[in-house]
Design a protein around this motif. Structure first.
Motif, PDB file in Angstrom:
ATOM      1  N   GLY A 194      10.405   9.879 -12.301  1.00 20.64           N
ATOM      2  CA  GLY A 194      11.727   9.332 -11.993  1.00 20.64           C
ATOM      3  C   GLY A 194      11.851   7.856 -12.317  1.00 20.64           C
ATOM      4  N   TRP A 195      12.202   7.059 -11.302  1.00 21.45           N
ATOM      5  CA  TRP A 195      12.454   5.629 -11.536  1.00 21.45           C
ATOM      6  C   TRP A 195      11.179   4.887 -11.942  1.00 21.45           C
ATOM      7  CZ3 TRP A 195       9.482   2.748  -8.214  1.00 21.45           C
ATOM      8  CH2 TRP A 195       9.041   3.395  -7.047  1.00 21.45           C
ATOM      9  N   ALA A 215       4.230   0.431  -9.484  1.00 25.77           N
ATOM     10  CA  ALA A 215       5.317   0.435  -8.500  1.00 25.77           C
ATOM     11  C   ALA A 215       5.167  -0.748  -7.546  1.00 25.77           C
ATOM     12  CB  ALA A 215       5.296   1.749  -7.724  1.00 25.77           C
ATOM     13  N   ALA A 216       3.939  -0.996  -7.110  1.00 21.02           N
ATOM     14  CA  ALA A 216       3.727  -2.105  -6.174  1.00 21.02           C
ATOM     15  C   ALA A 216       4.048  -3.443  -6.815  1.00 21.02           C
ATOM     16  CB  ALA A 216       2.279  -2.090  -5.674  1.00 21.02           C
ATOM     17  N   ILE A 217       3.617  -3.637  -8.060  1.00 23.86           N
ATOM     18  CA  ILE A 217       3.878  -4.956  -8.652  1.00 23.86           C
ATOM     19  C   ILE A 217       5.345  -5.116  -9.015  1.00 23.86           C
ATOM     20  CG2 ILE A 217       1.521  -5.322  -9.452  1.00 23.86           C
ATOM     21  CD1 ILE A 217       2.346  -4.595 -12.194  1.00 23.86           C
ATOM     22  N   ALA A 218       6.054  -3.993  -9.219  1.00 20.33           N
ATOM     23  CA  ALA A 218       7.503  -4.103  -9.438  1.00 20.33           C
ATOM     24  C   ALA A 218       8.163  -4.624  -8.170  1.00 20.33           C
ATOM     25  CB  ALA A 218       8.083  -2.752  -9.836  1.00 20.33           C
ATOM     26  N   GLY A 223       4.061   5.827  -5.151  1.00 26.18           N
ATOM     27  CA  GLY A 223       4.112   5.851  -6.616  1.00 26.18           C
ATOM     28  C   GLY A 223       3.037   6.744  -7.191  1.00 26.18           C
ATOM     29  N   ASP A 224       1.831   6.612  -6.650  1.00 26.55           N
ATOM     30  CA  ASP A 224       0.722   7.428  -7.138  1.00 26.55           C
ATOM     31  C   ASP A 224       0.986   8.906  -6.899  1.00 26.55           C
ATOM     32  OD1 ASP A 224      -1.185   6.207  -8.543  1.00 26.55           O
ATOM     33  OD2 ASP A 224      -2.670   6.040  -6.927  1.00 26.55           O
ATOM     34  N   PHE A 237       0.844  -1.197   0.000  1.00 29.35           N
ATOM     35  CA  PHE A 237       0.000   0.000   0.000  1.00 29.35           C
ATOM     36  C   PHE A 237       0.878   1.244   0.000  1.00 29.35           C
ATOM     37  CE2 PHE A 237      -3.641  -2.610   0.954  1.00 29.35           C
ATOM     38  CZ  PHE A 237      -4.712  -1.847   0.583  1.00 29.35           C
ATOM     39  N   GLY A 238       1.908   1.201   0.864  1.00 28.96           N
ATOM     40  CA  GLY A 238       2.804   2.353   0.960  1.00 28.96           C
ATOM     41  C   GLY A 238       3.477   2.642  -0.361  1.00 28.96           C
ATOM     42  N   VAL A 239       4.015   1.582  -0.978  1.00 28.66           N
ATOM     43  CA  VAL A 239       4.709   1.764  -2.253  1.00 28.66           C
ATOM     44  C   VAL A 239       3.752   2.324  -3.301  1.00 28.66           C
ATOM     45  CG1 VAL A 239       5.816   0.556  -4.147  1.00 28.66           C
ATOM     46  CG2 VAL A 239       6.430  -0.008  -1.812  1.00 28.66           C
ATOM     47  N   ALA A 240       2.542   1.731  -3.349  1.00 26.01           N
ATOM     48  CA  ALA A 240       1.562   2.191  -4.332  1.00 26.01           C
ATOM     49  C   ALA A 240       1.186   3.640  -4.072  1.00 26.01           C
ATOM     50  CB  ALA A 240       0.320   1.303  -4.286  1.00 26.01           C
TER      51      ALA A 240
END
Lengths: 906, 80
Positions: A35-36, A198-201, A25-26, A19-22
């Motif tokens: 960026g990345w 981002a999350a699935i990466a 990313g959002d 959740f945090g990553v997503a």
């Protein structure tokens, strides 16, 4: 054995991390700080949702059951990505240009933005994906139960007798929450979901690390090295004798098709793609990912078979091996890897499917229903978001239902293959649409429908083993008792593996109908246009179709339409950018074709081409698609090809003409030079006798008292010189007649021997005077040649005369011989004189060449005799050349075509 | 960025998957099914993963030559 609470806590912590990553990313995407997030590496990692829990757990199971067969699932995509230049590049380019939102959108756009095709593809996609999502739910439930169960069940990898449906339900609910939160937060421009990507990466990294970790543990921790592991391999586990058969080919084909056609793969490969250049990196990086994923599958399977108790479930080896090795941390890591691979697949699949369902099923129907009011500003956007959220829930519920119904269907692999086979039904019309101009909507629809029905009948429904629609008797004896309608032996086609059988029937009938119906029908104008835009995507720059489609609409109405979907602000910006100002008044400004087309394209980026077109059609009037323009672009390729071919031919011709001209010029220059030489030579030749005539005449005039004897001598010289000059002029005249070839000669059959006899007679006196012995060697038999006898004698005399005159040998001799050789009369005149110097031979037959330049007699000749003889020989159809004789002297050879023997004897 | 892709690179890009198919499909792959072990690993396993590695390395090498024309990232402007 780990406590369920620990496992649950870990999973929840992990989900929180996602959740945090997503979220990050959002937020970064929203702030424009990608960026990345837009690096090729993240793109490649997002592609790895191909490796679901079916890979994570099921590949080992497949390897344990069917040996090397598991590799096909990863070799197919490897081949597709390695060959990206040919297919994926085109797919991606079209996807970006036309703002494609899903595979259904792609196919329907190609076939004239057909709403019915979009709907059919959506139905197929949902039907094919549901079992696959169910498979993920099953894997997650099983793995949770295995890791948290105690005792031998964990080692045998068998969840307690009954799957924990309650757990499954809550997992599904969690997935739905995540997907709704990050997948349908808003209707993004171009349907990109940076947070989800981002999350699935992250999940891709976790599952790869987990599988590699387990692999390393198995090979170097438990097994003691690769050789030791393979030494434990049960005999014939690889099944090398039977594995490389029709199933191998079919599965590779299916996997290759799936990596393009599965809705979630299409979503990450095409829709979420940021820049086409990422595909270049993914072309090898994704195969590398698959390679690494597959690397330890066999060792894990071998270890599971040899260490775990007999009857252990191969689909759970990845989890039960670390438990057996008493490595709870590793087991938890493996659980997280499987959890990652399952969740990432479910999330992306739900996003892709919900987009398709809302755009292609719900919205088109809603637009037609009179009681659904979507006219208020932003109303349609809210409607779409709601639809998508509901769709996600429904899809997960469907998957849950599938899991409940087919709970006893055993292996993971068979469920995955069913989904692949369903997605593969999209392949013919997708590939055909990209490369085949003639493919049309009716063909695509017929092929898709037939393929879908056959897939359902021969693979999908029988997979329930009699629990859904088809009863067990139907499966074994055929539908309605008709033996030719047996799902596993259609029309009595026995002996095939059920998968191969199903793929054979569904894909071949699909393709046949697609091609056949396409060939029968004529495409509609819009299909024609889209076909050209898709097939020739690399030739047309941009997706601007406004030059082909002309229609008119009030800008105000368009603005209202745009506001319904994209909101007031964005619509205002759009119209301001297009130069229509932001204050639009009803019935005032008329939008041009370019604006309407651009707006339709913008809407298509949200709701798909078919629905966008339907929406725009509500406000535009008088749409015409210019067939002329269409024909022009349809023929453009051909014309360009013709044109370039023409140019090529022309340039070749030009080069050829230029070369010829250059040659001609060179020849002309040469001739010009020769003419100049000739003139200067002639004047020189004429001048010599003229000078001596004039000087002797002057002596005679100035000194009248010169004695008679000298006067006589001078007069003789004057006489001789004037004779020589006359001869020279005669020769020049003769030559110009010969070279010009003006007057035709009356050629009659003459006997060359007679001409030779008379020539010898003429020369005898000269020979005697010069002390030359004249030999007559071999004699040709009586023969006739077509010639002018005087001219022929002239040549003979010239040759003999030269041989006598320029012979400086103390015992001068001349040989004359003639013979008949294969119908050719050949005369040779040879002397024992000094011969012709090699450097003179090349231009021996040129004017004033005088091969005997250093002989005293040279001064007396005109230097034209040989040229005249050569010209005569040529005019008589023969040749005159210098050949090698028996000695040092010159040997001239005259060849003339003899007349047929019969005539000669007559 | 906008450099033309050589004909050789394009041909190789199309031929590479075909070569892969040839190497990985029967009957050719059947040549390597003998029960031979290299370093204790069955020959067919080494062959399969070797071809795999070769394909992706070749694709990596090829990708550098396939930079190609710039993709139209920006939507084209409508013609006036």
């Amino acid at each position: 054995m780990l406590s369920p609470n620990l496992v649950l806590a870990t999973a929840l912590a992990y989900v929180t991390l996602l959740f945090g990553v997503a979220f990050i990313g959002d937020r970064r995407a929203r702030q424009g700080r990608l960026g990345w997030l837009r690096s090729p590496l993240v793109y490649t990692l997002s592609l790895s949702i191909y490796c679901t829990s079916w890979t994570f757990y099921g590949a080992v199971g497949s390897a344990a059951r069917n040996g090397l067969e598991f590799a096909t699932i990863y070799l197919g995509p490897t081949l597709v990505f390695v060959g990206w230049w040919f297919f994926l590049r085109k797919l991606v380019r079209i996807g970006q240009l036309h703002r494609i939102t899903s595979i259904a959108d792609m196919i329907s756009s190609r076939y004239g933005k057909s709403a019915s095709i979009a709907a059919l593809v959506t139905v197929i996609a949902v039907a094919a994906s549901t079992p696959y999502i169910a498979l993920q739910l099953k894997a997650m439930t099983d793995s949770f139960q295995v890791i948290s169960s105690a005792g031998p069940d964990a080692l045998r990898g068998i969840a307690s007798a009954q799957p924990n449906f309650q757990l499954t339900f809550w997992i599904a609910a969690g997935m739905a929450a995540f997907t709704i939160l990050f997948g349908t937060r808003t209707i993004d421009v171009d349907e990109r979901h940076h947070g989800v990507v981002a999350a699935i990466a992250v999940e891709a990294v976790v599952k790869l690390a987990a599988l590699l970790g387990i692999g390393l543990l198995v090979v170097f921790g438990i097994g003691g090295g690769p050789a030791e592991i393979f030494a434990r391999m049960p005999v014939d586990m690889l099944r090398t004798d039977e594995v490389f058969g029709s199933r191998w080919i079919t599965l590779t084909l299916l996997a290759g098709a799936a990596v393009v056609c599965l809705p979630r793969q299409f979503q990450v490969t095409v829709v979420e793609l940021d820049s086409e250049s990422h595909l270049r990196t993914a072309s090898w990086l994704f195969p590398l990912y698959l390679f690494l994923i597959s690397l330890f599958i066999l060792p894990i399977a071998i270890a599971g078979l040899s260490f775990l108790p007999a009857g252990a479930n191969p689909d759970m080896f990845v989890l039960s091996l670390p438990i057996w090795a008493e490595q709870p941390g590793m087991a938890l890591f493996a659980f997280l890897g499987g959890f990652s691979s399952a969740t990432s697949m479910v999330i992306v699949a739900c996003i892709a499917l919900s987009t398709m369902v809302s755009n292609h099923l719900v919205l088109p129907i809603a637009l037609r229903l009179p009681w659904v009011q979507l006219d208020a500003t932003g109303e349609m956007r809210r409607f779409l978001l709601t639809t998508r959220r509901i769709s996600i829930v429904v899809i997960l519920l469907l998957a849950f239902a599938y899991f409940r119904i087919s709970g006893r269907a055993d292996a993971l692999a068979s469920i995955g293959v069913i989904a692949f086979a369903g997605a593969a039904q999209l392949l013919p019309c997708l590939v055909g649409g990209l490369f085949w101009r003639q493919a049309n909507a009716r063909g695509a629809f017929a092929g898709l429908l037939a393929g879908y029905l056959l897939w359902g009948f021969t693979l999908f429904l029988p997979s329930f083993k009699g629990d859904l629609f088809l009863s067990p008797t139907d499966i074994s004896n055929g539908l309605w008792g008709l033996s030719w309608l047996r799902p596993y032996a259609m029309l009595g086609l026995n002996g095939l593996d059920p998968l191969v059988h199903s793929i054979f029937w569904s894909l071949s009938i699909n393709t046949l109908l697609f091609v056949g119906v396409s060939l029968i029908g004529e495409p509609r104008p819009l299909e024609h246009l889209q076909s050209s835009l898709f097939v020739d995507v690399f030739r047309h720059r941009g997706a601007d179709t406004s030059r082909f489609v002309s229609r008119s609409a009030a800008a105000y109405d368009l603005n209202v339409l745009a506001q319904r979907l994209i909101g007031v602000d964005e619509a205002r910006q759009f119209f301001a950018r297009s130069g229509h100002g932001s204050d639009l008044v009803p019935h005032r400004q008329i939008a041009d074709d370019a604006l309407i087309t651009e707006l339709e394209r913008k809407l298509a980026g949200n709701v798909g081409a078919a629905t966008a077109r339907a929406m725009v059609s509500q406000v535009v009037t008088g749409e015409t698609i210019s067939l002329d323009e269409l024909l022009k672009i349809a023929d453009e390729t051909q014309r360009m090809r013709d044109h370039s071919h023409e140019l090529e031919t022309q340039s070749r011709q030009l080069a050829h003409s230029a070369r010829e001209l250059q040659l001609a010029n060179e020849r002309l220059l040469l001739l010009d030079g020769q003419k100049d030489d000739f003139l200067s030579q002639v004047s020189h030749e004429v001048r010599t006798p003229l000078t001596s005539i004039r000087s002797f005449a002057e002596i005679l005039l100035d000194t009248p008292e010169v004695e008679a004897e000298r006067r006589q001598r001078y007069l003789r010289i004057i006489h001789d010189e004037s004779l020589r000059m006359g001869r020279l002029l005669d020769d020049i005249l003769d030559l110009s007649v010969l070279e010009g070839g003006h007057a035709p000669w009356a050629l009659v059959p003459v006997d060359p021997q007679q001409a030779l006899v008379s020539a010898l007679r003429v020369c005898e006196g000269l020979a005697a005077g010069a002390g030359v012995r004249l030999w007559q060697a071999e004699q040709a038999p009586a023969v006739k040649v077509l010639a002018d006898s005087d001219r022929l004698a002239q040549v003979f005399i010239n040759l003999i005369y030269n041989a006598i005159k320029y012979n400086t040998d103390p015992k001068p001799q001349v040989w004359v011989s003639s013979r008949l050789d294969a119908g050719v009369y050949e005369l040779r005149v040879e002397d024992n004189g000094p011969g012709i110097r090699p450097e003179d031979r090349a231009h021996l037959f040129q004017k004033f060449s005088r091969g005997w330049a250093d002989t005293a007699a040279a001064a007396q000749g005109t230097g034209l005799g040989l040229v005249i003889s050569w010209q005569i020989a040529r005019r008589l159809g023969g040749s005159l050349e210098l050949v090698d004789g028996r000695g040092t002297g010159a040997c001239f050879c005259l060849r003339l075509q003899a007349q047929a023997q019969a005539q000669a004897q007559a | 960025m906008d450099r033309p892709v050589s004909l050789r690179a394009r041909s190789a890009a199309v031929l590479l998957p075909l070569l892969g198919m040839f190497l990985l499909m029967p009957p050719f792959i059947g040549l390597f099914t003998a029960r031979v072990y290299l370093f204790g690993v069955p020959l067919i396993v080494i062959y399969l993963f070797g071809v795999w590695l070769f394909l992706l390395l070749a694709a990596a090498g090829l990708a550098r030559h396939l930079a190609g024309e710039a993709p139209p990232d920006a939507p084209p402007q409508p013609e006036p």
